[in-house]
Design a protein around this motif. Structure first.
Motif, PDB file in Angstrom:
ATOM      1  N   THR A  15     -10.377  10.348 -51.752  1.00 59.15           N
ATOM      2  CA  THR A  15     -11.601  10.400 -50.853  1.00 59.15           C
ATOM      3  C   THR A  15     -10.965  10.984 -49.494  1.00 59.15           C
ATOM      4  O   THR A  15     -10.364   9.986 -48.979  1.00 59.15           O
ATOM      5  N   THR A  73     -15.253  14.383 -48.671  1.00 51.91           N
ATOM      6  CA  THR A  73     -15.041  15.454 -49.960  1.00 51.91           C
ATOM      7  C   THR A  73     -13.886  14.461 -50.950  1.00 51.91           C
ATOM      8  O   THR A  73     -13.086  13.720 -50.567  1.00 51.91           O
ATOM      9  N   LYS A  75     -11.734  19.008 -41.205  1.00 56.11           N
ATOM     10  CA  LYS A  75     -12.759  19.868 -41.327  1.00 56.11           C
ATOM     11  C   LYS A  75     -12.414  21.321 -40.649  1.00 56.11           C
ATOM     12  O   LYS A  75     -11.397  21.303 -39.895  1.00 56.11           O
ATOM     13  N   LEU A  90     -12.242  20.460 -45.344  1.00 58.21           N
ATOM     14  CA  LEU A  90     -12.208  19.179 -46.227  1.00 58.21           C
ATOM     15  C   LEU A  90     -13.140  18.027 -45.323  1.00 58.21           C
ATOM     16  O   LEU A  90     -12.207  17.205 -44.772  1.00 58.21           O
ATOM     17  N   SER A 131     -10.981  20.492 -54.557  1.00 58.03           N
ATOM     18  CA  SER A 131     -11.890  19.493 -54.008  1.00 58.03           C
ATOM     19  C   SER A 131     -13.263  19.760 -54.371  1.00 58.03           C
ATOM     20  O   SER A 131     -13.628  20.825 -54.692  1.00 58.03           O
ATOM     21  N   LEU A 132     -13.975  18.603 -54.183  1.00 58.01           N
ATOM     22  CA  LEU A 132     -15.410  18.696 -54.613  1.00 58.01           C
ATOM     23  C   LEU A 132     -16.144  17.935 -53.532  1.00 58.01           C
ATOM     24  O   LEU A 132     -16.068  16.676 -53.260  1.00 58.01           O
ATOM     25  N   PRO A 133     -16.925  18.733 -52.889  1.00 54.28           N
ATOM     26  CA  PRO A 133     -17.481  18.217 -51.451  1.00 54.28           C
ATOM     27  C   PRO A 133     -18.579  17.207 -51.977  1.00 54.28           C
ATOM     28  O   PRO A 133     -19.227  17.052 -53.322  1.00 54.28           O
ATOM     29  N   LEU A 134     -18.701  15.946 -51.106  1.00 55.10           N
ATOM     30  CA  LEU A 134     -19.447  14.954 -51.289  1.00 55.10           C
ATOM     31  C   LEU A 134     -19.179  13.737 -52.114  1.00 55.10           C
ATOM     32  O   LEU A 134     -19.692  12.856 -52.163  1.00 55.10           O
ATOM     33  N   GLY A 193     -16.530  12.269 -52.911  1.00 55.25           N
ATOM     34  CA  GLY A 193     -15.842  11.291 -52.147  1.00 55.25           C
ATOM     35  C   GLY A 193     -16.544  10.104 -51.981  1.00 55.25           C
ATOM     36  O   GLY A 193     -15.849   9.077 -52.120  1.00 55.25           O
ATOM     37  N   SER A 209     -12.535  13.142 -40.184  1.00 55.66           N
ATOM     38  CA  SER A 209     -13.047  14.514 -39.880  1.00 55.66           C
ATOM     39  C   SER A 209     -11.731  15.433 -39.527  1.00 55.66           C
ATOM     40  O   SER A 209     -12.084  16.562 -39.136  1.00 55.66           O
ATOM     41  N   ILE A 266     -10.787  14.718 -53.146  1.00 52.61           N
ATOM     42  CA  ILE A 266      -9.674  15.804 -53.437  1.00 52.61           C
ATOM     43  C   ILE A 266      -9.093  15.268 -54.685  1.00 52.61           C
ATOM     44  O   ILE A 266      -8.846  14.070 -54.984  1.00 52.61           O
TER      45      ILE A 266
END
Length: 195
Positions: free
Chosen positions: A49, A63, A56, A59, A137-140, A142, A53, A65
């Protein structure tokens, strides 16, 4: 009062909408589980996770990962990779490689920097500190991974049981509805024979 065929048609639309959305939700859950659990397990990758920031906008914090192990020689400037802050310790940082160098002894070292940071990370990273390269990666997700992390041993089986129970319920209610419609159709057929 609407004739039975109209009521069945209306129920049929709602039934199929509910069934379609249930199947869609199930497919999403299965796809996420596949991407987060199955693929990393099979490939030896690690889900992590992003907590800050520093990477940013690509990622942001929260996010998920998936870090795939790679040979440090296969890393290039611009790759986003995860490294141990101190060799052998569990604390990790995921930043972008901004330069690659070689010591006088011929050992490779990396300089990392967060995309949102003004300066490079202060320490040179040795090849044995590198844990892998960010594969996808997959947003949110994490946030979910962080919550599930320590509870994974009991939470995953409970969620699997709930999904299985929901699937059984949907199949049983679909079978009950089909049987009810068949009974109504038989009654309607008998009623038309009596007329």
């Amino acid at each position: 009062m609407a004739p039975p065929s109209d009521r069945r048609a209306r129920r049929g639309v709602w039934h199929y909408l509910g069934l379609g959305s249930s199947i869609g939700l199930l497919l999403i859950v299965v796809a996420v589980a596949f991407a987060v659990i199955v693929v990393p397990k099979v490939t030896g990758s690690v889900p992590l996770t992003v907590l800050t920031s520093s990477m940013k906008p690509g990622l942001p914090a929260g996010t998920l990962i998936i870090v795939h192990p790679v040979d440090p020689e296969d890393l290039h400037i611009g790759d986003v990779a995860t490294y141990q802050i101190r060799s052998g310790e569990p604390d990790l940082i995921t930043h972008r490689i901004v330069s690659i160098g070689t010591t006088t002894a011929g050992e490779t070292f990396f300089t990392f920097q967060g995309d949102n940071n003004r300066s490079a990370d202060p320490d040179q990273v040795q090849a044995d500190q590198v844990q892998g390269k960010v594969w996808y990666s997959l947003p949110l997700l994490g946030h979910v991974n962080s919550v599930v992390g320590s509870n994974r041993s009991w939470l995953v089986p409970v969620l699997a049981a709930l999904l299985l129970g929901y699937a059984v319920f949907m199949m049983a209610s679909g079978a009950a509805e089909a049987a009810r419609q068949q009974r109504m159709a038989r009654r309607a057929a008998r009623g038309s024979l009596l007329e």
